[in-house]
Motif scaffolding. Structure first.
Motif, PDB file in Angstrom:
ATOM      1  N   GLY A 189      -3.151  -3.676  -1.645  1.00 60.10           N
ATOM      2  CA  GLY A 189      -2.714  -4.302  -0.393  1.00 60.10           C
ATOM      3  C   GLY A 189      -3.761  -5.257   0.146  1.00 60.10           C
ATOM      4  O   GLY A 189      -3.440  -6.361   0.592  1.00 60.10           O
ATOM      5  N   ALA A 190      -5.035  -4.841   0.091  1.00 61.71           N
ATOM      6  CA  ALA A 190      -6.122  -5.696   0.567  1.00 61.71           C
ATOM      7  C   ALA A 190      -6.284  -6.935  -0.302  1.00 61.71           C
ATOM      8  O   ALA A 190      -6.596  -8.018   0.185  1.00 61.71           O
ATOM      9  CB  ALA A 190      -7.429  -4.901   0.592  1.00 61.71           C
ATOM     10  N   LEU A 191      -6.062  -6.777  -1.589  1.00 63.57           N
ATOM     11  CA  LEU A 191      -6.191  -7.898  -2.522  1.00 63.57           C
ATOM     12  C   LEU A 191      -5.149  -8.969  -2.247  1.00 63.57           C
ATOM     13  O   LEU A 191      -5.410 -10.166  -2.426  1.00 63.57           O
ATOM     14  CB  LEU A 191      -6.047  -7.382  -3.955  1.00 63.57           C
ATOM     15  CG  LEU A 191      -6.225  -8.400  -5.087  1.00 63.57           C
ATOM     16  CD1 LEU A 191      -7.644  -8.942  -5.096  1.00 63.57           C
ATOM     17  CD2 LEU A 191      -5.891  -7.754  -6.426  1.00 63.57           C
ATOM     18  N   LEU A 192      -3.962  -8.558  -1.774  1.00 58.23           N
ATOM     19  CA  LEU A 192      -2.863  -9.491  -1.554  1.00 58.23           C
ATOM     20  C   LEU A 192      -2.771 -10.015  -0.121  1.00 58.23           C
ATOM     21  O   LEU A 192      -2.180 -11.062   0.120  1.00 58.23           O
ATOM     22  CB  LEU A 192      -1.536  -8.833  -1.948  1.00 58.23           C
ATOM     23  CG  LEU A 192      -1.411  -8.460  -3.432  1.00 58.23           C
ATOM     24  CD1 LEU A 192      -0.133  -7.670  -3.682  1.00 58.23           C
ATOM     25  CD2 LEU A 192      -1.443  -9.711  -4.305  1.00 58.23           C
ATOM     26  N   PHE A 193      -3.354  -9.307   0.833  1.00 60.63           N
ATOM     27  CA  PHE A 193      -3.271  -9.718   2.234  1.00 60.63           C
ATOM     28  C   PHE A 193      -3.746 -11.151   2.495  1.00 60.63           C
ATOM     29  O   PHE A 193      -3.128 -11.883   3.279  1.00 60.63           O
ATOM     30  CB  PHE A 193      -4.060  -8.743   3.119  1.00 60.63           C
ATOM     31  CG  PHE A 193      -4.245  -9.216   4.521  1.00 60.63           C
ATOM     32  CD1 PHE A 193      -3.194  -9.166   5.436  1.00 60.63           C
ATOM     33  CD2 PHE A 193      -5.463  -9.741   4.947  1.00 60.63           C
ATOM     34  CE1 PHE A 193      -3.352  -9.624   6.736  1.00 60.63           C
ATOM     35  CE2 PHE A 193      -5.634 -10.204   6.246  1.00 60.63           C
ATOM     36  CZ  PHE A 193      -4.579 -10.136   7.141  1.00 60.63           C
ATOM     37  N   PRO A 194      -4.839 -11.617   1.868  1.00 62.19           N
ATOM     38  CA  PRO A 194      -5.343 -12.957   2.194  1.00 62.19           C
ATOM     39  C   PRO A 194      -4.373 -14.101   1.925  1.00 62.19           C
ATOM     40  O   PRO A 194      -4.639 -15.234   2.346  1.00 62.19           O
ATOM     41  CB  PRO A 194      -6.599 -13.085   1.315  1.00 62.19           C
ATOM     42  CG  PRO A 194      -7.042 -11.682   1.088  1.00 62.19           C
ATOM     43  CD  PRO A 194      -5.768 -10.906   0.963  1.00 62.19           C
TER      44      PRO A 194
ATOM     45  N   THR B 260       0.823  -1.210   0.000  1.00 58.47           N
ATOM     46  CA  THR B 260       0.000   0.000   0.000  1.00 58.47           C
ATOM     47  C   THR B 260       0.857   1.260   0.000  1.00 58.47           C
ATOM     48  O   THR B 260       0.591   2.213  -0.750  1.00 58.47           O
ATOM     49  CB  THR B 260      -0.929   0.009   1.231  1.00 58.47           C
ATOM     50  OG1 THR B 260      -1.793  -1.127   1.174  1.00 58.47           O
ATOM     51  CG2 THR B 260      -1.764   1.274   1.277  1.00 58.47           C
ATOM     52  N   VAL B 261       1.903   1.273   0.818  1.00 60.32           N
ATOM     53  CA  VAL B 261       2.779   2.447   0.910  1.00 60.32           C
ATOM     54  C   VAL B 261       3.529   2.676  -0.399  1.00 60.32           C
ATOM     55  O   VAL B 261       3.617   3.806  -0.898  1.00 60.32           O
ATOM     56  CB  VAL B 261       3.776   2.289   2.077  1.00 60.32           C
ATOM     57  CG1 VAL B 261       4.871   3.358   2.007  1.00 60.32           C
ATOM     58  CG2 VAL B 261       3.047   2.365   3.412  1.00 60.32           C
ATOM     59  N   ARG B 262       4.036   1.616  -0.964  1.00 54.79           N
ATOM     60  CA  ARG B 262       4.889   1.763  -2.151  1.00 54.79           C
ATOM     61  C   ARG B 262       4.106   1.983  -3.439  1.00 54.79           C
ATOM     62  O   ARG B 262       4.637   2.530  -4.406  1.00 54.79           O
ATOM     63  CB  ARG B 262       5.807   0.549  -2.281  1.00 54.79           C
ATOM     64  CG  ARG B 262       6.825   0.487  -1.144  1.00 54.79           C
ATOM     65  CD  ARG B 262       7.782  -0.679  -1.271  1.00 54.79           C
ATOM     66  NE  ARG B 262       8.747  -0.674  -0.173  1.00 54.79           N
ATOM     67  CZ  ARG B 262       9.641  -1.630   0.052  1.00 54.79           C
ATOM     68  NH1 ARG B 262       9.680  -2.691  -0.756  1.00 54.79           N
ATOM     69  NH2 ARG B 262      10.476  -1.549   1.075  1.00 54.79           N
TER      70      ARG B 262
ATOM     71  N   ASP C 186      11.869   3.914   8.041  1.00 57.56           N
ATOM     72  CA  ASP C 186      11.623   4.299   6.653  1.00 57.56           C
ATOM     73  C   ASP C 186      10.140   4.588   6.460  1.00 57.56           C
ATOM     74  O   ASP C 186       9.372   4.660   7.424  1.00 57.56           O
ATOM     75  CB  ASP C 186      12.120   3.215   5.690  1.00 57.56           C
ATOM     76  CG  ASP C 186      11.380   1.885   5.856  1.00 57.56           C
ATOM     77  OD1 ASP C 186      10.324   1.859   6.532  1.00 57.56           O
ATOM     78  OD2 ASP C 186      11.854   0.872   5.306  1.00 57.56           O
ATOM     79  N   GLU C 187       9.713   4.737   5.246  1.00 57.30           N
ATOM     80  CA  GLU C 187       8.332   5.126   4.965  1.00 57.30           C
ATOM     81  C   GLU C 187       7.333   4.089   5.473  1.00 57.30           C
ATOM     82  O   GLU C 187       6.279   4.432   6.014  1.00 57.30           O
ATOM     83  CB  GLU C 187       8.153   5.339   3.459  1.00 57.30           C
ATOM     84  CG  GLU C 187       6.826   5.965   3.084  1.00 57.30           C
ATOM     85  CD  GLU C 187       6.688   6.227   1.587  1.00 57.30           C
ATOM     86  OE1 GLU C 187       5.659   6.800   1.186  1.00 57.30           O
ATOM     87  OE2 GLU C 187       7.611   5.850   0.829  1.00 57.30           O
TER      88      GLU C 187
END
Length: 292
Positions: free
Chosen positions: A59-64, A50-52, A136-137
């Motif tokens: 990010g939500a799509l990949l979290f699972p 999400t940050v990058r 870092d970020e």
């Protein structure tokens, strides 16, 4: 994809809850530790993406990915045992008691926390080069999440607490749907698909997951987040745990159990022919009784 109908996976849910109650303390802690650690890594991955990319949906799509992996490997999250274990108690499975249920919940909570905290420390080391430089970020974002989701609720008082609780309820409604989703299919693709969808919903909507928070908030504290341990416990973890329990058990466990494992008698009307058969048979039965 080898779909399992609700009446069948409802029984699987009760069986799973019973098995978790009788699991040894050693195995309960190990499985909970690994579940907490893997879910924390997935959360770190999602925050990094999400940050990058600047795209929360990605990010939500990949979290699972983390959620699916930990359940396929047979590890346990507190949110899952909140939903499954009480069903074994309600079903009056032999040896399952309130005490044994609370014992299971306690060890799973401890294991989840230790696993998530381990990853929190590791991530804090990574984003600060062993605490030798400023975060870092990604590290700054972790600190901001902790602040906004503790002090942010506290600023609204009782309304903030209610919002936090409801987010916990909605979270485990979705997450436990994912847990049950793994029982809806006998194929690997079917299990993954059924788990992936509701977990993606919970993460993107910003609902509160007690185990994910066991990673986000300790790491946030280590990375300079402007909140305290007390803020974390009172204005996040404790209400989230209660909300997760209510959401998973009420909207997933009990609803499926009541309507599929303990289905009420249907309201199908009795036909005229069936009534006539009963009326004709009745005198014969009475005469039989008289003869005896």
């Amino acid at each position: 994809m080898s779909y399992v109908n609700p009446s069948e996976f409802a029984v699987k849910m009760v069986d799973a809850g019973e098995a978790k109650v009788f699991l040894s303390t050693r195995d309960t802690i190990i499985r909970a530790y690994m579940a907490g650690a893997i879910l924390a890594l997935a959360a770190a991955f999602a925050v990094t993406v999400t940050v990058r990319t600047g795209e929360p949906l990605l990010g939500a799509l990949l979290f699972p990915v983390g959620f699916c992996l930990l359940y396929l490997m047979g590890f346990d999250l507190l949110t899952g045992v909140f939903t499954l274990v009480p069903l074994a108690l309600i079903d009056k499975r032999r040896g399952v008691t309130v005490k044994s249920m609370l014992r299971n919940w306690s060890w799973v909570f401890l294991g989840n926390f230790l696993g998530a905290f381990t990853v929190a420390v590791m991530m804090a080391v990574i984003v600060t080069y062993g605490f030798s430089v400023d975060p870092d970020e990604v590290g700054r974002q972790l600190g901001e999440i902790g602040h906004s989701r503790t002090v942010g609720y506290a600023e609204h008082g009782a309304a903030g607490m209610l919002t936090l609780f409801i987010r916990g309820v909605l979270c485990n409604w979705m997450v436990s749907t994912g847990v049950v989703g793994a029982m809806m299919s006998t194929s690997l693709p079917g299990k993954v698909l059924a788990m992936w969808m509701p977990v993606m919903v919970f993460f993107y909507m910003g609902f509160e997951h007690s185990i994910v928070n066991m990673f986000l908030f300790p790491s946030g504290l280590m990375l300079g987040g402007d909140f305290s341990i007390g803020d974390y416990l009172v204005w996040n973890e404790i209400p989230t745990v209660i909300g997760n329990l209510v959401g998973g058990l009420t909207f997933v466990g009990l609803t499926i159990y009541i309507t599929h494992a303990r289905t009420a008698a249907d309201r199908r009307p009795v036909s005229h022919d069936e009534t006539a058969e009963v009326d004709v048979a009745a005198p014969a039965e009475i005469e039989s009784v008289k003869t005896v």
